[in-house]
Design an enzyme around this catalytic site. Sequence first.
Site, PDB file in Angstrom:
ATOM      1  N   ASP A  60       0.683  -1.203  -0.221  1.00 17.08           N
ATOM      2  CA  ASP A  60       0.158  -0.585  -0.032  1.00 17.08           C
ATOM      3  C   ASP A  60       0.675   1.236   0.119  1.00 17.08           C
ATOM      4  OD1 ASP A  60      -1.178   2.108   0.368  1.00 17.08           O
ATOM      5  OD2 ASP A  60      -3.224   0.751   2.704  1.00 17.08           O
ATOM      6  N   THR A 126      -4.588  14.267 -13.668  1.00 18.60           N
ATOM      7  CA  THR A 126      -5.677  13.685 -14.472  1.00 18.60           C
ATOM      8  C   THR A 126      -6.007  15.394 -14.658  1.00 18.60           C
ATOM      9  OG1 THR A 126      -8.189  13.372 -14.756  1.00 18.60           O
ATOM     10  CG2 THR A 126      -7.082  13.895 -12.741  1.00 18.60           C
ATOM     11  N   ASP A 127      -6.849  15.062 -16.259  1.00 19.21           N
ATOM     12  CA  ASP A 127      -7.082  16.592 -16.778  1.00 19.21           C
ATOM     13  C   ASP A 127      -8.403  17.300 -15.739  1.00 19.21           C
ATOM     14  OD1 ASP A 127      -9.168  15.111 -17.446  1.00 19.21           O
ATOM     15  OD2 ASP A 127      -8.925  15.491 -19.313  1.00 19.21           O
ATOM     16  N   GLU A 128      -8.788  15.907 -15.280  1.00 19.48           N
ATOM     17  CA  GLU A 128      -9.649  16.468 -13.992  1.00 19.48           C
ATOM     18  C   GLU A 128      -9.781  17.048 -13.029  1.00 19.48           C
ATOM     19  OE1 GLU A 128     -12.949  13.776 -12.237  1.00 19.48           O
ATOM     20  OE2 GLU A 128     -12.072  12.564 -14.931  1.00 19.48           O
ATOM     21  N   TYR A 151     -12.816  12.219  -6.711  1.00 24.26           N
ATOM     22  CA  TYR A 151     -12.227  11.671  -7.179  1.00 24.26           C
ATOM     23  C   TYR A 151     -10.927  12.636  -7.647  1.00 24.26           C
ATOM     24  CZ  TYR A 151      -9.643  10.407 -10.578  1.00 24.26           C
ATOM     25  OH  TYR A 151      -8.305  10.439 -12.282  1.00 24.26           O
ATOM     26  N   ALA A 152     -11.757  14.067  -8.361  1.00 22.86           N
ATOM     27  CA  ALA A 152     -10.357  15.361  -9.052  1.00 22.86           C
ATOM     28  C   ALA A 152      -9.588  16.439  -7.617  1.00 22.86           C
ATOM     29  CB  ALA A 152     -11.762  15.929  -9.613  1.00 22.86           C
ATOM     30  N   ALA A 153     -10.363  16.144  -6.766  1.00 19.48           N
ATOM     31  CA  ALA A 153     -10.161  17.146  -6.157  1.00 19.48           C
ATOM     32  C   ALA A 153      -9.214  16.161  -5.016  1.00 19.48           C
ATOM     33  CB  ALA A 153     -11.128  16.921  -4.138  1.00 19.48           C
ATOM     34  N   LYS A 155      -6.638  13.837  -6.927  1.00 19.50           N
ATOM     35  CA  LYS A 155      -5.770  14.029  -7.441  1.00 19.50           C
ATOM     36  C   LYS A 155      -4.924  15.641  -7.239  1.00 19.50           C
ATOM     37  CE  LYS A 155      -4.589  11.901 -10.029  1.00 19.50           C
ATOM     38  NZ  LYS A 155      -3.656  10.579  -9.638  1.00 19.50           N
TER      39      LYS A 155
HETATM   40  P1  NAD Z   1      -6.561   2.202 -12.196  1.00 22.30           P
HETATM   41  O1  NAD Z   1      -7.782   2.125 -11.745  1.00 22.30           O
HETATM   42  O2  NAD Z   1      -6.428   0.663 -13.755  1.00 22.30           O
HETATM   43  O3  NAD Z   1      -5.435   1.476 -11.166  1.00 22.30           O
HETATM   44  C1  NAD Z   1      -5.456   1.996 -10.309  1.00 22.30           C
HETATM   45  C2  NAD Z   1      -4.618   1.096  -9.786  1.00 22.30           C
HETATM   46  O4  NAD Z   1      -3.954   1.466  -8.509  1.00 22.30           O
HETATM   47  C3  NAD Z   1      -4.499  -0.538  -9.208  1.00 22.30           C
HETATM   48  O5  NAD Z   1      -3.337  -1.422  -9.289  1.00 22.30           O
HETATM   49  C4  NAD Z   1      -4.756  -0.099  -7.933  1.00 22.30           C
HETATM   50  O6  NAD Z   1      -4.741  -1.822  -7.176  1.00 22.30           O
HETATM   51  C5  NAD Z   1      -3.475   0.517  -7.505  1.00 22.30           C
HETATM   52  N1  NAD Z   1      -4.430   0.681  -5.548  1.00 22.30           N
HETATM   53  C6  NAD Z   1      -4.766   1.420  -5.388  1.00 22.30           C
HETATM   54  N2  NAD Z   1      -4.783   2.371  -4.377  1.00 22.30           N
HETATM   55  C7  NAD Z   1      -3.305   2.110  -3.854  1.00 22.30           C
HETATM   56  C8  NAD Z   1      -3.294   1.997  -2.377  1.00 22.30           C
HETATM   57  N3  NAD Z   1      -3.104   2.475  -1.413  1.00 22.30           N
HETATM   58  N4  NAD Z   1      -1.676   1.866  -2.660  1.00 22.30           N
HETATM   59  C9  NAD Z   1      -0.524   1.168  -3.984  1.00 22.30           C
HETATM   60  N5  NAD Z   1      -1.549   0.329  -5.299  1.00 22.30           N
HETATM   61  C10 NAD Z   1      -2.743   0.939  -5.255  1.00 22.30           C
HETATM   62  O7  NAD Z   1      -6.318   3.123 -12.997  1.00 22.30           O
HETATM   63  P2  NAD Z   1      -6.078   4.067 -14.340  1.00 22.30           P
HETATM   64  O8  NAD Z   1      -6.791   4.116 -15.196  1.00 22.30           O
HETATM   65  O9  NAD Z   1      -4.971   3.310 -14.092  1.00 22.30           O
HETATM   66  O10 NAD Z   1      -5.209   4.903 -13.867  1.00 22.30           O
HETATM   67  C11 NAD Z   1      -3.414   5.143 -12.592  1.00 22.30           C
HETATM   68  C12 NAD Z   1      -3.154   6.547 -13.018  1.00 22.30           C
HETATM   69  O11 NAD Z   1      -3.615   7.499 -14.066  1.00 22.30           O
HETATM   70  C13 NAD Z   1      -4.360   7.267 -11.305  1.00 22.30           C
HETATM   71  O12 NAD Z   1      -3.399   7.972 -10.922  1.00 22.30           O
HETATM   72  C14 NAD Z   1      -5.217   8.591 -12.643  1.00 22.30           C
HETATM   73  O13 NAD Z   1      -5.757   8.949 -11.364  1.00 22.30           O
HETATM   74  C15 NAD Z   1      -4.345   8.333 -13.163  1.00 22.30           C
HETATM   75  N6  NAD Z   1      -5.793   8.785 -15.019  1.00 22.30           N
HETATM   76  C16 NAD Z   1      -6.045   7.559 -15.357  1.00 22.30           C
HETATM   77  C17 NAD Z   1      -6.522   7.736 -16.148  1.00 22.30           C
HETATM   78  C18 NAD Z   1      -7.344   7.233 -17.167  1.00 22.30           C
HETATM   79  O14 NAD Z   1      -8.641   7.279 -17.846  1.00 22.30           O
HETATM   80  N7  NAD Z   1      -8.162   6.119 -16.931  1.00 22.30           N
HETATM   81  C19 NAD Z   1      -6.680   9.358 -16.996  1.00 22.30           C
HETATM   82  C20 NAD Z   1      -5.325  10.737 -16.531  1.00 22.30           C
HETATM   83  C21 NAD Z   1      -5.070  10.100 -15.515  1.00 22.30           C
HETATM   84  O1  DAU Z   2     -10.150  13.217 -17.697  1.00 23.42           O
HETATM   85  C1  DAU Z   2      -9.623  11.656 -16.563  1.00 23.42           C
HETATM   86  C2  DAU Z   2     -10.706  10.921 -15.637  1.00 23.42           C
HETATM   87  O2  DAU Z   2     -11.155   9.841 -16.763  1.00 23.42           O
HETATM   88  C3  DAU Z   2      -9.180  10.262 -15.197  1.00 23.42           C
HETATM   89  O3  DAU Z   2      -8.430  10.879 -13.734  1.00 23.42           O
HETATM   90  C4  DAU Z   2     -10.467   9.230 -14.376  1.00 23.42           C
HETATM   91  O4  DAU Z   2      -9.530   8.150 -13.261  1.00 23.42           O
HETATM   92  C5  DAU Z   2     -10.746   8.192 -15.555  1.00 23.42           C
HETATM   93  O5  DAU Z   2     -11.651   7.513 -14.634  1.00 23.42           O
HETATM   94  C6  DAU Z   2     -12.067   9.124 -16.358  1.00 23.42           C
HETATM   95  O6  DAU Z   2     -12.859   9.472 -15.286  1.00 23.42           O
HETATM   96  P1  DAU Z   2     -14.934   9.981 -16.096  1.00 23.42           P
HETATM   97  O7  DAU Z   2     -15.420  10.542 -15.453  1.00 23.42           O
HETATM   98  O8  DAU Z   2     -14.175  10.885 -17.382  1.00 23.42           O
HETATM   99  O9  DAU Z   2     -14.931   8.713 -17.126  1.00 23.42           O
HETATM  100  P2  DAU Z   2     -15.537   7.530 -16.744  1.00 23.42           P
HETATM  101  O10 DAU Z   2     -15.516   6.385 -17.639  1.00 23.42           O
HETATM  102  O11 DAU Z   2     -16.397   7.212 -16.075  1.00 23.42           O
HETATM  103  O12 DAU Z   2     -17.237   9.111 -17.824  1.00 23.42           O
HETATM  104  C7  DAU Z   2     -16.720   9.053 -18.695  1.00 23.42           C
HETATM  105  C8  DAU Z   2     -17.583   9.911 -19.453  1.00 23.42           C
HETATM  106  O13 DAU Z   2     -18.671   9.071 -19.439  1.00 23.42           O
HETATM  107  C9  DAU Z   2     -18.464  10.702 -18.619  1.00 23.42           C
HETATM  108  O14 DAU Z   2     -19.089  12.021 -18.935  1.00 23.42           O
HETATM  109  C10 DAU Z   2     -19.186  10.595 -17.567  1.00 23.42           C
HETATM  110  C11 DAU Z   2     -19.673   9.490 -19.098  1.00 23.42           C
HETATM  111  N1  DAU Z   2     -20.623   7.549 -18.339  1.00 23.42           N
HETATM  112  C12 DAU Z   2     -19.828   7.362 -17.640  1.00 23.42           C
HETATM  113  C13 DAU Z   2     -20.387   5.727 -17.413  1.00 23.42           C
HETATM  114  C14 DAU Z   2     -19.713   5.056 -16.058  1.00 23.42           C
HETATM  115  C15 DAU Z   2     -21.322   6.724 -18.906  1.00 23.42           C
HETATM  116  O15 DAU Z   2     -22.602   8.405 -19.046  1.00 23.42           O
HETATM  117  N2  DAU Z   2     -22.206   6.668 -18.863  1.00 23.42           N
HETATM  118  C16 DAU Z   2     -21.561   4.963 -17.405  1.00 23.42           C
HETATM  119  O16 DAU Z   2     -21.883   4.668 -16.988  1.00 23.42           O
END
Ligand code: NAD
Ligand code: DAU
Length: 342
Positions: A60, A126-128, A151-153, A155
């Site tokens: 962790d 993240t862009d959020e 979440y965004a807060a 990050k």
């Molecule tokens: P994910 O949820 O698929 O993976 C997160 C990983 O972190 C998992 O393997 C989980 O087990 C591990 N984890 C969580 N809490 C932990 C802890 N306390 N200690 C150790 N490991 C821990 O996430 P993702 O979509 O691959 O995102 C990865 C990173 O990129 C995140 O920081 C996220 O905020 C950022 N990000 C994601 C997106 C997106 O679109 N998915 C976009 C921009 C930024």
């Molecule tokens: O922008 C980067 C972020 O993108 C990352 O930082 C986050 O970790 C990642 O989860 C993602 O966040 P979003 O909230 O944008 O992703 P999500 O896939 O949950 O949703 C994408 C868009 O789709 C959003 O406008 C919400 C909408 N949505 C999402 C779900 C899960 C739906 O309409 N229906 C759904 O069931």
Amino acid sequence: MKNILITGGAGFIGSNFVIHMLDKYPEYNIIVYDKLTYAGNLDNLLSVSDNPRYHFVKGDICDPLTVAETITRYNIDTIVNFAAETHVDRSIMQPDAFIQTGVYGTYVLLEAARQFGLERYHQISTDEVYGHIPAGYSSVETDKLDPRSPYAASKASGDLLVNAYFITYGLPVTITRGSNNIGPFQYPEKVVPLFATNALDGLPLPLYGDGRQMREYQYVGDHCEAIDLVLHTGKLGEAYNIGTGVEMENVTMVEILLETLGRSHDLIRHVADRPGHDRRYSLNIDKIRALGWEPRHTAEEAIRQTAVWYRDNEWWWRKIKSGEFRQYYETQYGERLRATES
Ligand code: NAD
Ligand code: DAU
């Protein structure tokens, strides 16, 4: 840079990054440090599990002792922190773990990097963090952070801590802020894999509100290449946006997905919206472009490739959707979907 600790490396983007780095840099050792929450999955790393330069530690990031032991044991010189709770909807239901990992966990890693005198700490953000962006504008890295979901807060708090460690202690840090990633190994709670796997099973696609929210869908491999570039050539103390520079409405994303999989539009259900839903994100990517990076995929190509990957990799997602996921799905969508039937 030789021994890189990749926290959260068993998640979606982290595992794609691990595979990329092992493939591209034969001189690097990659140590994945991951708590294996519901989103962590060692299946993502099966293709590298026999690689002698890959090691896995279950831990962790909120646990300073195990972090310190791992840094010592593997002679770590660089941390790339992907570890986070990442799903906005879950952060609305239960913010606690988001704050623990995103804020306290980031602090633990920064403090370890400082005490061990590491060469580099890189934060995946993240862009959020910029919040909802009005039409006609794209966020630049110096914009004020204005997060609107727990979440965004969490990050944005991580980014502020990283910046504070740069200014106060001179810790060699960089930050990347990515837009929505899609591609292999994304947990099927996120919209593209959720909709792809539901469509493949003929299940409804719960589109929030009018579906006209805008996201910059980018291919995960492009994001990984950009992180790699910032790690090697980015300026210390700086943040870099990573996206495509082109946003797309969710309704368009769904159309492309359904067309790729040959499924009917009748599967779309407009359900109650996400509370505080950010309507639009949009990144100005001039700064990362100036380092020599360009995305290789348009959003449309990324959506099509992702849909095909889920069609061809049922072994990966079927077991996920049959586990903890069912309870989550019912809590998140049960009422919303039933309301569309009446
Ligand atoms: P994910 O949820 O698929 O993976 C997160 C990983 O972190 C998992 O393997 C989980 O087990 C591990 N984890 C969580 N809490 C932990 C802890 N306390 N200690 C150790 N490991 C821990 O996430 P993702 O979509 O691959 O995102 C990865 C990173 O990129 C995140 O920081 C996220 O905020 C950022 N990000 C994601 C997106 C997106 O679109 N998915 C976009 C921009 C930024
Ligand atoms: O922008 C980067 C972020 O993108 C990352 O930082 C986050 O970790 C990642 O989860 C993602 O966040 P979003 O909230 O944008 O992703 P999500 O896939 O949950 O949703 C994408 C868009 O789709 C959003 O406008 C919400 C909408 N949505 C999402 C779900 C899960 C739906 O309409 N229906 C759904 O069931």
